[in-house]
Design a protein around this motif. Structure first.
Motif, PDB file in Angstrom:
ATOM      1  N   ALA A 133      40.939  47.485  37.794  1.00 61.55           N
ATOM      2  CA  ALA A 133      41.530  47.635  39.125  1.00 61.55           C
ATOM      3  C   ALA A 133      40.911  46.628  40.091  1.00 61.55           C
ATOM      4  O   ALA A 133      41.606  46.050  40.932  1.00 61.55           O
ATOM      5  N   LYS A 134      39.613  46.412  39.961  1.00 64.71           N
ATOM      6  CA  LYS A 134      38.959  45.433  40.847  1.00 64.71           C
ATOM      7  C   LYS A 134      39.562  44.047  40.646  1.00 64.71           C
ATOM      8  O   LYS A 134      39.847  43.327  41.600  1.00 64.71           O
ATOM      9  N   ASP A 135      39.744  43.653  39.381  1.00 62.51           N
ATOM     10  CA  ASP A 135      40.355  42.354  39.103  1.00 62.51           C
ATOM     11  C   ASP A 135      41.763  42.282  39.678  1.00 62.51           C
ATOM     12  O   ASP A 135      42.183  41.258  40.204  1.00 62.51           O
ATOM     13  N   ALA A 136      42.474  43.408  39.535  1.00 66.03           N
ATOM     14  CA  ALA A 136      43.865  43.428  39.991  1.00 66.03           C
ATOM     15  C   ALA A 136      43.949  43.303  41.505  1.00 66.03           C
ATOM     16  O   ALA A 136      44.902  42.726  42.031  1.00 66.03           O
ATOM     17  N   VAL A 137      42.979  43.832  42.197  1.00 63.89           N
ATOM     18  CA  VAL A 137      42.945  43.670  43.650  1.00 63.89           C
ATOM     19  C   VAL A 137      42.624  42.213  43.995  1.00 63.89           C
ATOM     20  O   VAL A 137      43.241  41.605  44.864  1.00 63.89           O
ATOM     21  N   ARG A 138      41.679  41.662  43.258  1.00 64.11           N
ATOM     22  CA  ARG A 138      41.220  40.309  43.560  1.00 64.11           C
ATOM     23  C   ARG A 138      42.366  39.286  43.486  1.00 64.11           C
ATOM     24  O   ARG A 138      42.524  38.456  44.386  1.00 64.11           O
ATOM     25  N   VAL A 139      43.155  39.358  42.420  1.00 64.28           N
ATOM     26  CA  VAL A 139      44.203  38.331  42.272  1.00 64.28           C
ATOM     27  C   VAL A 139      45.228  38.372  43.403  1.00 64.28           C
ATOM     28  O   VAL A 139      45.797  37.345  43.773  1.00 64.28           O
ATOM     29  N   VAL A 140      45.443  39.550  43.968  1.00 66.74           N
ATOM     30  CA  VAL A 140      46.379  39.627  45.097  1.00 66.74           C
ATOM     31  C   VAL A 140      45.708  39.085  46.346  1.00 66.74           C
ATOM     32  O   VAL A 140      46.306  38.337  47.118  1.00 66.74           O
ATOM     33  N   LYS A 141      44.446  39.456  46.530  1.00 70.78           N
ATOM     34  CA  LYS A 141      43.729  38.954  47.714  1.00 70.78           C
ATOM     35  C   LYS A 141      43.615  37.434  47.675  1.00 70.78           C
ATOM     36  O   LYS A 141      43.677  36.774  48.708  1.00 70.78           O
ATOM     37  N   GLU A 142      43.447  36.885  46.494  1.00 72.47           N
ATOM     38  CA  GLU A 142      43.323  35.433  46.366  1.00 72.47           C
ATOM     39  C   GLU A 142      44.662  34.721  46.402  1.00 72.47           C
ATOM     40  O   GLU A 142      44.730  33.498  46.356  1.00 72.47           O
ATOM     41  N   GLY A 143      45.731  35.495  46.442  1.00 68.93           N
ATOM     42  CA  GLY A 143      47.053  34.882  46.534  1.00 68.93           C
ATOM     43  C   GLY A 143      47.617  34.415  45.199  1.00 68.93           C
ATOM     44  O   GLY A 143      48.614  33.718  45.157  1.00 68.93           O
ATOM     45  N   LYS A 144      46.946  34.800  44.102  1.00 69.77           N
ATOM     46  CA  LYS A 144      47.495  34.412  42.798  1.00 69.77           C
ATOM     47  C   LYS A 144      48.756  35.200  42.501  1.00 69.77           C
ATOM     48  O   LYS A 144      49.609  34.761  41.725  1.00 69.77           O
ATOM     49  N   ILE A 145      48.833  36.383  43.097  1.00 68.17           N
ATOM     50  CA  ILE A 145      50.083  37.129  43.072  1.00 68.17           C
ATOM     51  C   ILE A 145      50.477  37.364  44.520  1.00 68.17           C
ATOM     52  O   ILE A 145      49.661  37.794  45.326  1.00 68.17           O
ATOM     53  N   LYS A 146      51.726  37.010  44.837  1.00 68.10           N
ATOM     54  CA  LYS A 146      52.202  37.242  46.196  1.00 68.10           C
ATOM     55  C   LYS A 146      53.186  38.396  46.185  1.00 68.10           C
ATOM     56  O   LYS A 146      54.077  38.446  45.332  1.00 68.10           O
ATOM     57  N   ILE A 147      53.022  39.302  47.126  1.00 66.20           N
ATOM     58  CA  ILE A 147      53.931  40.438  47.214  1.00 66.20           C
ATOM     59  C   ILE A 147      54.852  40.239  48.406  1.00 66.20           C
ATOM     60  O   ILE A 147      54.408  39.949  49.505  1.00 66.20           O
ATOM     61  N   PHE A 148      56.151  40.339  48.172  1.00 62.09           N
ATOM     62  CA  PHE A 148      57.154  40.215  49.244  1.00 62.09           C
ATOM     63  C   PHE A 148      57.866  41.552  49.409  1.00 62.09           C
ATOM     64  O   PHE A 148      58.365  42.071  48.426  1.00 62.09           O
ATOM     65  N   PRO A 149      57.987  42.108  50.569  1.00 61.52           N
ATOM     66  CA  PRO A 149      57.313  41.702  51.792  1.00 61.52           C
ATOM     67  C   PRO A 149      55.835  42.085  51.732  1.00 61.52           C
ATOM     68  O   PRO A 149      55.496  43.085  51.111  1.00 61.52           O
TER      69      PRO A 149
END
Length: 853
Positions: free
Chosen positions: A325-341
């Motif tokens: 879960a920590k890794d999964a949070v990190r990739v979104v925070k780093e912008g490797k995954i972008k969520i729209f909206p």
RNA sequence: GGGCGGAUAGCUCAGUUGGGAGAGCGCAGCCCUUACAAGGCUGAGGUCACAGGUUCGAGCCCUGUUCCGCCUACCA
């Protein structure tokens, strides 16, 4: 409708990118929906008067496969009806051999890493589905309940007694008192301090329970004393484990929702809710109920069958997801995954940061059976150490520890989402290193509804990072929920469900698709209204008729000569270019509604309303090799291609029809047998701002004449004389050069163009059959209004400056006001001066431009 | 308890660094003008929920209020 929206948006992206020349894979498939599917088939059996245990595991699973074949086919049929351009040859199902192999591989690896473990603890249980549920599979609903105050008699009266011989506890679930193993109070609660360590005779049972202290007890709630039922409440479980020594767990409600023998002879076998009534009656008889209060509280329900869930002490398999879960949070925070909206990102973080371990075992038959075997003999120490647990990719024939051949496989299956979580790579051949994985992983985008962000999206991210060392997708587009016209969620019980297939029958797939795309604004639910679909069906019709007109009038008679374009032709090509940019930009950012509206606006209100009308003039007056015929075909062809991702069927049909025409004028066209879906998507065409500006004079003149006609109620059939006056020399020139278009469109017999020396006060006059209008400068680069606006702004600013000026030269003010206030006013003054300077500069430029014109 | 979103024309909704309030449907009027009456043209209709604030300027930014909706949580 949700699935329809989901499918349509994905198909738009797929077709768009494919036409742009990308290698696009859209892989279709279904999951096995374990609990839901099992429930449906169990109901079928119930109608036949049998249950799954009577026919046995294998026969039952066979029945489910039969059902799956039927309904899986229906889902695929629905996808195809919507026009989904998937690669059907790659259809996958979570129970396929390949995907099952991936599931086993992941289970074994996680187990070997110690991230999968077995534990006996409280878990949400559905007594109807007879299985454990994960936290996510429990829906909480506020219910009107009762808070019952029950008096528990003390066995050892403590003098002086502050509250009589009883301690009163409050509960919403009286039947669980039969499983109480303590009463807890806050250690600092003066009212109860003296009772801590004493005991209570638990009513309706023969047991005696202790009074304990725990910091989590809220002294302000109820009586401040809490009955502790470790086996049937998550809080109490935690409290029981905290105590030294830990409290006893007494299970009084069984997996079938009925009371167990532990509940005592009087209650054993009763349904839990019947038991509640009986317990209350019995307590009343003993005069042990102090009072009852109405009380609203959240109650958990099974997300598949809505039965009230029960916390139950059982042995289950869990995944420790903390580090993933920590890794999964990190990739979104780093912008490797972008969520729209991106507003969903907070929701995502909130859940991921408080995530609990994931219970993955389910006590049903339809699913991936857990790849665990238990040694029945446990003949040596190693075997005993491992509790006889054998985790294996293949079915083992003997115990690897003690050699015994008596092995039994775990009866349970895995949570469906466990296999769904692997979808992005399991469908591409993982764990083998396939070309598909190299080509298509990570994927570009996941389109889904917000309701499965946690069930699916979060878990795909965790598993993808864990096993592929990379994100499963770069973008996540969260689409809206489709509601009914009143804004209510569609549900069978409310009877407000709209079937997409019925919409398709009634209005056609293209109109239906376009409606949902036009509705798909980010961050807002869709209230679906049928008349909007009707409106877009009209659009399809409009397009069809426009194409018909063009085909009738665009026979290329002499394609050899070079093309000379009229002003309207230059204008429509520029508008096309603008639309193409808008659409591409919008789709790039998943603004489907903007893209759809932009196309709609262009085709209907620019191409049809203006260009087609003006083309009539040119067709009549010019030779067969006129540029207008080429331009009509070119624009229609491009329009169809822009529109294709939204309306695949009608665009294909029309495109096939006009191909003969357009291939004659456009050498870049593909061969006859090609489909529009693999033609090139328009991009970056040349704008012609001058043509757009010049055309605005004509549009203004036409609108002016129409306004007067309309306002004065002059019949359109009555031909009249008009004088159009304009303030600018350019305007006069353009209008004079394009007189015939205006005459034809406005049905004027005699049209004169004149100049105003000064800007006139009134805009129009009319005397019976003649009129005079003034054409103001509107549209792009409208220099005059811009000058007007700037002048107004300048005036306002000058007023403010004057005001500030007085202040700053007022000695009283300078003496009395605090330094920071004076400073602030000075800054303000300077800012305003700057703005004023900029305005003056702009005015100079604009005035120059007008003079040069 | 924590968090999020919405309130703009009669209805459904757009409105992307603050500078012209818009679309579709509905409504009213005129029109069978040779692509389209499933159409064309014209028009009426809005103190952008309320109250403050920032700004030369607020539908848009800030604060508060009301109403509606949603997510989340082991509040006995």
């Amino acid at each position: 409708m949700g699935h329809a929206l989901n499918t349509i948006l994905q198909d738009i992206l797929t077709r768009w990118k494919r036409m742009l020349g990308y290698k696009v894979l859209w892989l279709p498939g279904t999951d096995h929906a374990g609990i839901a599917t099992q429930n449906v088939v169990e109901k079928q059996l119930a109608n036949e008067g049998i249950n799954r245990h009577q026919i046995g595991r294998n026969a039952f699973i066979k029945r489910v496969w039969t059902w799956k074949a039927e309904y899986g086919g229906k889902i695929i049929h629905q996808l195809k009806s919507l026009g989904a351009s998937c690669d059907w040859s790659r259809e996958r199902f979570t129970l396929d051999e390949g995907l099952s192999k991936a599931v086993k591989e992941v289970f074994v690896r996680l187990y070997e890493e110690g991230l999968i473990y077995r534990d006996n603890r409280l878990i949400n249980w559905c007594s109807r589905c007879n299985t454990a549920l994960s936290d996510l599979e429990v829906e909480h609903e506020e219910l009107e309940g009762k808070l019952t105050y029950i008096k528990y008699p003390l066995t050892t009266p403590v003098p002086p007694l502050s509250k009589g011989r009883y301690i009163t506890v409050a509960t919403t679930r009286p039947e669980t008192m039969l499983g109480d193993t303590a009463v807890a109070v806050h250690p600092d609660d003066e009212r109860y301090k003296e009772f801590i360590g004493k005991t209570i005779a638990l009513p309706l049972t023969k047991r005696t329970i202790p009074i304990i202290s725990d910091y989590t007890v809220d002294p302000s709630f109820g009586t401040g004393a809490l009955k502790v039922t470790p086996a049937h409440d998550f809080n109490d479980e935690a409290m029981a484990k905290r105590q030294n020594p830990p409290l006893e767990f007494i299970t009084v409600i069984g997996s079938d929702g009925r009371m167990t023998v532990n509940a005592g002879d009087r209650y054993a076998g009763l349904d839990r809710f019947d038991c509640r009534k009986l317990v209350l009656e019995d307590l009343k008889k003993l005069n042990l109920i102090e009072k009852e209060e109405a009380y609203k509280h959240a109650v958990g329900h099974c997300y598949r069958c809505k039965t009230i869930t029960e916390p139950l002490l059982t042995l289950q398999w869990y995944v420790n997801v903390q580090s993933m879960a920590k890794d999964a949070v990190r990739v979104v925070k780093e912008g490797k995954i972008k969520i729209f909206p991106n507003s969903w990102e907070n929701t995502y973080y909130g859940w991921m940061e408080n995530i609990q371990d994931w219970c993955i075992s389910r006590q049903i038959w339809w699913g991936h059976r857990i790849p665990v075997w238990y040694c029945q003999k446990m003949q040596n120490e190693t075997c005993k150490e491992k509790n006889g647990i054998i985790v294996s990719r293949d079915t083992p024939h003997a115990c690897p520890y003690c050699g015994s051949e008596k092995l039994i496989q775990d009866e349970d299956v895995l949570d469906t989402w466990f296999s769904s979580a692997l979808w992005p790579f399991s469908t591409l051949g993982w764990p083998d290193e396939t070309d598909d994985l190299k080509t298509f992983y990570p994927t570009s985008v996941l389109v889904t509804g917000f309701d499965i962000i946690f069930f699916w999206v979060a878990r795909m991210i965790m598993m993808g990072l864990k096993f592929m060392k990379d994100v499963p997708f770069r973008d996540v587009y969260i689409h809206a929920l489709v509601r009914d016209i009143k804004g209510q969620k569609m549900s069978k019980s409310k009877g407000n469900v709209i079937d997409p297939l019925i919409m398709i029958d009634k209005y056609g797939t293209d109109a239906f698709r376009f409606t949902l795309a036009a509705f798909a604004a980010q961050g807002r639910d869709i209230k679906f209204s049928e008349n909007r679909v009707e409106g877009y069906r009209h659009f399809v019709n409009k397009l069809w008729n426009a194409a018909r007109f063009i085909m009738i009038n665009s026979e290329i008679q002499n394609p050899k000569s070079k093309i000379i374009l009229s002003l309207p032709s230059k204008w429509i090509l520029s508008r096309l270019a603008s639309t193409v940019d808008d659409v591409n930009n919008a789709l790039e950012e998943y603004r489907f509604n903007d893209a759809a509206n932009s196309i709609y606006q262009f085709i209907w209100h620019e191409f049809c309303d203006w260009y087609l009308e003006m083309a009539k003039t040119e067709i009549q007056t010019s030779e067969g090799d006129s540029g207008v015929r080429w331009c009509l075909l070119y624009t229609l062809d491009a329009s169809l291609r822009i529109l294709h991702p939204f309306m695949p069927f009608v665009t294909e049909e029309l495109w096939q029809k006009i191909k003969n025409h357009s291939s004659a004028v456009n050498s870049q066209q593909k061969k006859i047998e090609d489909s529009i879906m693999i033609s090139d998507y328009p991009r970056s065409l040349q704008r012609d701002y001058m043509a757009e500006k010049d055309m605005s004079y004509i549009i203004d003149a036409v609108n002016g004449i129409r306004n007067i006609r309309g306002e004065l109620n002059i019949s359109p059939s009555l031909k009249l004389n008009a004088l159009v006056k304009t303030f600018s020399t350019t305007g006069e020139k353009i209008l004079s050069e394009n007189l015939q278009y205006i005459k034809d469109i406005t049905r004027t017999d005699k049209l004169d163009i004149g100049m105003h020396v000064e800007k006139p006060e009134c805009s129009a006059t009319s005397v019976k059959s003649s009129m005079e209008i003034y054409v103001p400068l509107k549209g792009v680069l409208n220099i005059e209004t811009e000058i007007d606006r700037l002048n107004k702004d300048k005036e306002k600013i000058e007023e403010s400056l004057e005001f500030l000026n007085k202040k700053l030269f007022n000695e009283d003010f300078l003496k009395k006001a605090p330094v920071e206030v004076v400073e602030k006013e000075k800054t303000k003054y300077n800012e305003l001066m700057n703005i004023k300077a900029k305005i003056i500069e702009s005015l100079k430029i604009l005035k120059n431009m007008e003079v040069n014109k």
